[in-house]
Design a protein around this motif. Structure first.
Motif, short mmCIF file in Angstrom:
data_model
loop_
_atom_site.label_atom_id
_atom_site.label_comp_id
_atom_site.label_asym_id
_atom_site.label_seq_id
_atom_site.Cartn_x
_atom_site.Cartn_y
_atom_site.Cartn_z
N ASP A 35 0.86 -1.34 -0.11
CA ASP A 35 -0.03 -0.02 -0.05
C ASP A 35 0.79 1.24 0.14
O ASP A 35 0.67 2.38 0.74
CB ASP A 35 -0.91 -0.05 1.08
N GLY A 36 2.13 1.25 -0.50
CA GLY A 36 2.81 2.48 -0.87
C GLY A 36 3.67 2.60 0.28
O GLY A 36 4.69 3.62 0.28
N ASN A 37 3.82 1.74 1.29
CA ASN A 37 4.79 1.88 2.41
C ASN A 37 5.68 0.90 2.47
O ASN A 37 5.44 -0.39 2.20
CB ASN A 37 3.84 2.10 3.63
N SER A 38 6.90 0.99 2.91
CA SER A 38 8.00 -0.03 3.03
C SER A 38 7.42 -0.99 3.82
O SER A 38 7.37 -0.48 5.07
CB SER A 38 9.39 0.73 3.38
N TRP A 39 7.74 -2.32 3.67
CA TRP A 39 7.00 -3.34 4.58
C TRP A 39 8.52 -4.16 4.99
O TRP A 39 8.32 -4.74 6.17
CB TRP A 39 6.11 -4.23 3.73
N GLY A 40 9.24 -4.47 4.15
CA GLY A 40 10.43 -5.19 4.61
C GLY A 40 11.52 -5.44 3.53
O GLY A 40 11.09 -5.17 2.32
N GLU A 41 12.71 -5.65 4.11
CA GLU A 41 13.83 -6.05 2.88
C GLU A 41 14.09 -7.36 2.83
O GLU A 41 14.11 -8.04 3.95
CB GLU A 41 15.14 -4.99 3.25
N PHE A 42 14.34 -7.83 1.59
CA PHE A 42 14.68 -9.27 1.67
C PHE A 42 15.92 -9.63 0.60
O PHE A 42 16.11 -8.68 -0.14
CB PHE A 42 13.45 -10.08 1.08
N GLU A 43 16.49 -10.84 0.48
CA GLU A 43 17.44 -11.13 -0.36
C GLU A 43 17.07 -12.53 -0.70
O GLU A 43 16.77 -13.38 0.22
CB GLU A 43 18.71 -10.70 -0.05
N THR A 44 17.64 -13.05 -1.80
CA THR A 44 17.36 -14.45 -2.35
C THR A 44 18.54 -14.81 -3.23
O THR A 44 19.17 -13.86 -4.03
CB THR A 44 16.31 -14.52 -2.98
N HIS A 45 19.02 -16.09 -3.39
CA HIS A 45 19.85 -16.52 -4.21
C HIS A 45 19.46 -16.65 -5.57
O HIS A 45 20.15 -16.96 -6.35
CB HIS A 45 20.77 -17.72 -3.72
N LEU A 46 18.09 -16.76 -5.48
CA LEU A 46 17.44 -16.76 -7.02
C LEU A 46 17.96 -15.74 -7.90
O LEU A 46 17.91 -14.55 -7.35
CB LEU A 46 16.27 -17.07 -6.88
N ILE A 47 17.77 -15.74 -9.11
CA ILE A 47 18.31 -14.67 -10.09
C ILE A 47 16.86 -14.37 -10.93
O ILE A 47 16.02 -15.31 -11.37
CB ILE A 47 19.31 -15.18 -11.02
N GLY A 48 17.05 -13.17 -11.52
CA GLY A 48 16.06 -12.84 -12.52
C GLY A 48 14.79 -11.94 -11.80
O GLY A 48 14.49 -12.41 -10.80
N GLU A 49 14.23 -11.27 -12.73
CA GLU A 49 13.06 -10.68 -12.21
C GLU A 49 12.07 -11.59 -12.19
O GLU A 49 11.10 -11.32 -10.98
CB GLU A 49 12.52 -9.53 -13.32
N PHE A 50 11.78 -12.59 -12.77
CA PHE A 50 10.60 -13.35 -12.52
C PHE A 50 10.58 -14.17 -11.18
O PHE A 50 9.73 -14.51 -10.69
CB PHE A 50 10.44 -14.45 -13.66
N ASN A 51 12.08 -14.32 -10.73
CA ASN A 51 12.03 -15.10 -9.49
C ASN A 51 12.06 -13.92 -8.25
O ASN A 51 11.53 -14.32 -7.13
CB ASN A 51 13.54 -15.66 -9.33
N VAL A 52 12.15 -12.71 -8.51
CA VAL A 52 11.75 -11.83 -7.52
C VAL A 52 10.07 -11.71 -7.33
O VAL A 52 9.47 -11.61 -6.38
CB VAL A 52 12.00 -10.26 -8.08
#
Length: 348
Positions: free
Chosen positions: A150-167
């Motif tokens: 809803d337009g507000n920062s909710w959390g920061e994450f990271e993954t070893h997966l690559i590509g926009e589709f995996n995001v």
């Protein structure tokens, strides 16, 4: 399923690939959560309903809708109808997690306006998505992104997966996990420890500096997204794409034009002969491999075709150079080509 596991929900699951964390594609537990992957393909030769119409989901994730399975469906409209039926299966107290970066998902939602009483959690990279992934960083060994709600920062994450589709994939399961009450810390722990699924950009081996990758991609969009992701990860390397038309849809000419555009991120393209051409021709016009190769060559790329795995390996053996990345894409065994490539590299 892995996020549920790390979150302590002890899930049962049934998915379309070998989850490396479990070394299995299914599991039955006493937990109340069941994660299942279903698609619009028919259930069996005696049951032509889509697989996902056999389920009663509390939460349904619909990430993308495109025309596929030309042996089952005449056009995109028929596929849209089946997905609208799936969406209507979600109960009023459930959640429909819908990827609105997909234009067709948007169309289905718009057409269902006033009929769908389920809570819709729209997600994607689009500005109007309720759940958004922003500030995506593909540099380094992990992919980092910030989730906005809803337009507000909710959390920061990271993954070893690559590509926009995996995001997008990660974002959709983050929403599902939050619905089940799994904490952000547990979600990140699951993303940190997830080993992916076999045949999803799986590195089969590295020999003499050449990386051999196995991927299940067969639809033109999947081929393009896979190569796009690999291009980002291996930005300075020569990317060799080897593709076998093996599914019913990929063997037919229905995707002749989209395939010509799907290899844009590759430097060097090899198209195998159409698998079981005689059988495919029973359903319609078969993909013209020579025409496809010619169209790719018009883009200024090296492209060629060989009938089978052995002839492809024979051609590539003297061509390999250190740093090459070979993306082999097929939904089948492809004549054991992955091991053959690795062996020729190892023993040449």
């Amino acid at each position: 399923a892995w996020i549920c596991e790390v979150g302590g929900l002890d899930p049962s699951f049934l998915v379309g690939g070998i989850v490396q964390n479990f070394d299995a594609s299914f599991r039955v537990t006493k937990g109340r959560h069941f994660v299942i992957e279903g698609d619009e393909y028919d259930t069996a030769y005696f049951d032509k309903k889509p697989k996902f119409m056999h389920y009663l989901p509390e939460i349904a994730i619909v990430g993308n809708i495109e025309f596929d399975h030309a042996d089952i469906y005449r056009d995109l409209q028929e596929i849209k109808f089946q997905f609208s039926r799936l969406m209507n299966l979600v109960p009023g107290n459930g959640r429909l997690i819908a990827g609105i970066d997909s234009p067709v998902v948007r169309e289905v939602l718009d057409e269902m306006d006033g009929k769908l009483f389920t809570a819709v959690e729209a997600f994607g990279l689009s500005d109007d998505a309720k759940w958004q992934a922003r500030y995506i960083d593909f540099m380094g060994d992990v992919t980092r992104f910030t989730v906005f709600k809803d337009g507000n920062s909710w959390g920061e994450f990271e993954t070893h997966l690559i590509g926009e589709f995996n995001v997008r994939n990660c974002l959709s399961v983050i929403i599902a996990a939050d619905t089940w009450g799994i904490s952000k810390e547990k979600i990140q722990q699951a993303l940190d420890t997830f080993k992916s699924v076999k045949r999803r950009m799986e590195v089969r081996g590295i020999e003499r500096g050449v990386t051999v990758i196995d991927d299940f991609a067969h639809h033109p969009t999947a081929v393009e997204e896979t190569l796009k992701a690999l291009r980002m990860k291996y930005a300075g390397n020569r990317l060799i794409a080897v593709f076998e038309p093996r599914t019913w849809s990929s063997r037919l000419a229905v995707f002749q034009e989209p395939y010509a555009k799907a290899f844009a991120y590759a430097d060097y393209v090899i198209i195998a002969g159409v698998y079981n051409t005689a059988k495919a021709s029973e359903l319609g016009k078969v993909l013209d491999v020579d025409e496809l190769v010619a169209d790719i060559q018009l883009q200024g790329k090296t492209a060629m075709s060989f009938p089978d795995a052995d002839s492809i390996v024979e051609h590539l053996a003297p061509e390999f150079r250190e740093g090459d990345v070979v993306a082999i894409m097929s939904n089948g065994g492809f004549g054991g080509i992955h091991d053959k490539v690795l062996n020729v590299l190892k023993y040449r």
